[in-house]
Design an enzyme around this catalytic site. Structure first.
Site: not given
Ligand SMILES: O=CCCCC(=O)O
Length: 530
Positions: A204, A302, A336, A511
């Site tokens: 994604n 994550e 997410c 992160e």
């Molecule tokens: O789906 C979660 C990934 C988050 C990516 C981002 O916002 O950098």
């Protein structure tokens, strides 16, 4: 391409700008493209010929030891908007993965011995190269993920900022000198890079998740073997090529491609990989953690989310509605920390639901390359089928479809319309499983406590959103919600300076920020007498 024709979605006509099928195809010049450097994804799909020849699809090797490694077997990368292959990449086996890890292991000590400023300078050059190639990378990302081109551009741009941030922040990492109080004795607490890092990224956000992992790891002196999702390897391979082009030493940053159960598993299980950083589903995250446990590897996970928003009666909900909507349907719901559930105060339930539903109905579903598209296709059929099944099961369990519902007809590809469900009850599966699609669950609440209990009634704890005109109430609610990040009266993209990660089954570790850099280091204590 993109001929407009009305589609029947959720029992009524609406416009969809989905690509026609069979999709236009690739013509012969593509057969000559043997590297991403000459691979122009814009060529694909713009030229029309109905006779596809397998050999015309460009083959793009993985990146090991500072060069392209072209090794079969090859697997196709499909454009979710057309269903057609746009390239083929290697399905790397255990041997190829082992080679990448051994190159990473060899190169890491010299990389770690460089002054931090030199590594930071190289990261800066990488960021500049990415910036120069922004159009190309955004188009690759759009083609392989299915996300709207403008969203892909924003993702690449965000990656550039993240790399600069980590390059700067790495210079500020420090060790520690505890007081000993004893003359002739000192204790040094040092920070050292963990070693070889495996960075496993999802479909994604292939670019932003890659740099969130690779940039801090490289900045502190680790070497990296990245494994992008099998559906979206192309932009990642190009990112690695750019790193090599700006002078990244051979073996320091590599990309292996292939399916998770084979290539990913070989990478996670490799004894010389010291840390695995993974973004993806909770289900796969658990497998990664189990495999990593065999060698007591460090893991950063994550994972999934099912993020609640609470809209209190005193919120400026009309003003916030566009942001709420975009955070719910962003990336066609494949995100997410998108808003998945909204708990709405009973006093504003009717107007809220009406306005929300009509705004969601106005979102444009269609070809991701069209500038006005809000929702592109879902990335792959597995995701589409899962979202469809989840909605169907919710309806079977008593949920009411206020908007959307079934996916677009089979021949329209992987498009799923914005969907709003109500009449939800705590025992329903859809309230407890991550929904990676444009489905929003809306529930009423009478008392604050009810909203908090609903928000916390989830295996996930990634993010939450609180909207209230009373700051004391908003802070009280956010204090009670178990989530790694909480937004009050605003919806912003996560900032690089702030840690991001999940509580409960949404992950392990953080992160971004200083904490996301320190995660790639280990403390070493040295006792010294002099
Ligand atoms: O789906 C979660 C990934 C988050 C990516 C981002 O916002 O950098």
């Amino acid at each position: 391409m993109g001929e407009r024709r009305p589609k029947k979605i959720g029992g009524r006509e609406r416009e969809c700008r989905c690509p026609e099928r069979p999709a236009p195809f690739i013509d012969s010049p593509m057969a000559l493209c043997h590297s991403l450097g000459s691979f122009n994804p814009l060529d694909i799909g713009e030229r029309k010929t109905l006779n596809r020849v397998e050999s015309q699809i460009p083959e793009i090797g993985c990146r090991i030891g500072g060069r392209e490694v072209r090794t079969g077997p090859w697997m196709p990368v499909l454009d979710p908007a057309t269903g057609q292959p746009i390239a083929r990449v290697p399905a790397c086996d255990e041997g190829v993965v082992a080679d990448a890890v051994s190159q990473a292991l060899r190169s890491q000590p010299a990389w770690a011995d460089l002054p931090v400023g030199e590594r930071a300078a190289l990261l800066g050059k990488w960021a500049e190269a990415i910036s120069r190639h922004l159009d190309h990378l955004a188009l690759l990302t759009c083609r392989e993920t299915g996300k709207p081109l403008r969203a892909a551009r924003a993702e690449v741009d965000n990656a550039v900022h993240l790399i600069h941030y980590f390059a700067e922040e790495a210079r500020r990492l420090t060790g520690h000198l505890p007081l000993t109080g004893k003359p002739g004795s000192q204790t040094l607490v040092l920070r050292e890079p963990v070693g070889v890092v495996a960075a496993i990224t999802p479909f994604n956000y292939p670019i932003s998740t890659l740099v969130t992992k690779a940039a801090p790891a490289l900045a502190v002196g680790c070497s990296v073997v990245a494994k992008p999702d099998e559906h979206t390897p192309l932009a990642t391979l190009e990112m690695a090529r750019l790193a090599e082009e700006v002078g990244c030493p051979s073996g320091v940053f590599q990309v292996v491609t292939g399916p998770g159960p084979e290539t990913g598993k070989a990478l996670v299980s490799h004894p010389q990989v010291a840390l695995v950083t993974f973004t993806g589903s909770t289900e796969v995250g658990k497998l990664v953690q189990r495999l990593a446990a065999d060698h007591v590897k460090r893991v950063l996970l994550e994972l999934g989310g099912h993020c609640p928003a609470i809209v209190c009666r005193d919120a400026d909900w009309q003003g916030l509605l566009p942001s709420v909507l975009s955070q719910a349907f962003k990336n066609s719901g494949q995100y997410c920390y998108r808003i998945t559930r909204i708990y709405v105060a009973r006093e504003i339930w009717d107007p809220f639901l009406t306005r929300l539903t009509s705004a969601a109905a106005a979102l444009k579903v269609g070809d991701p390359r069209e500038p006005e598209t809000d929702l592109g296709p879902l990335n792959n059929r597995h995701i589409l089928e899962r979202v469809h099944r989840q909605v169907q099961e919710a309806v079977d369990q008593g949920a009411r479809v206020v908007l959307g519902g079934p996916p677009l007809p089979e021949d329209a590809g992987l498009y799923f319309p914005p969907t709003v469900l109500t009449d939800l009850h705590p025992g329903m599966d859809i309230l407890h499983q991550e929904i990676f699609g444009p489905v929003l669950l809306v529930l009423p609440f009478a008392q604050e406590q009810e909203a908090v209990e609903g928000a916390n009634d989830s295996p996930f704890g990634l993010a939450a959103y609180v909207f209230s005109g009373d700051l004391a109430r908003a802070l009280r609610l956010s204090h009670r919600i178990r989530a790694g990040s909480i937004w009050i009266n605003q919806i912003h993209q996560a900032r690089p300076e702030a840690p991001f990660g999940g509580m409960k089954q949404s992950g392990l570790g953080r992160e971004k920020s200083r904490f996301g850099l320190e995660a790639f280091t280990e403390l070493k204590t040295v006792y010294l007498s002099y």
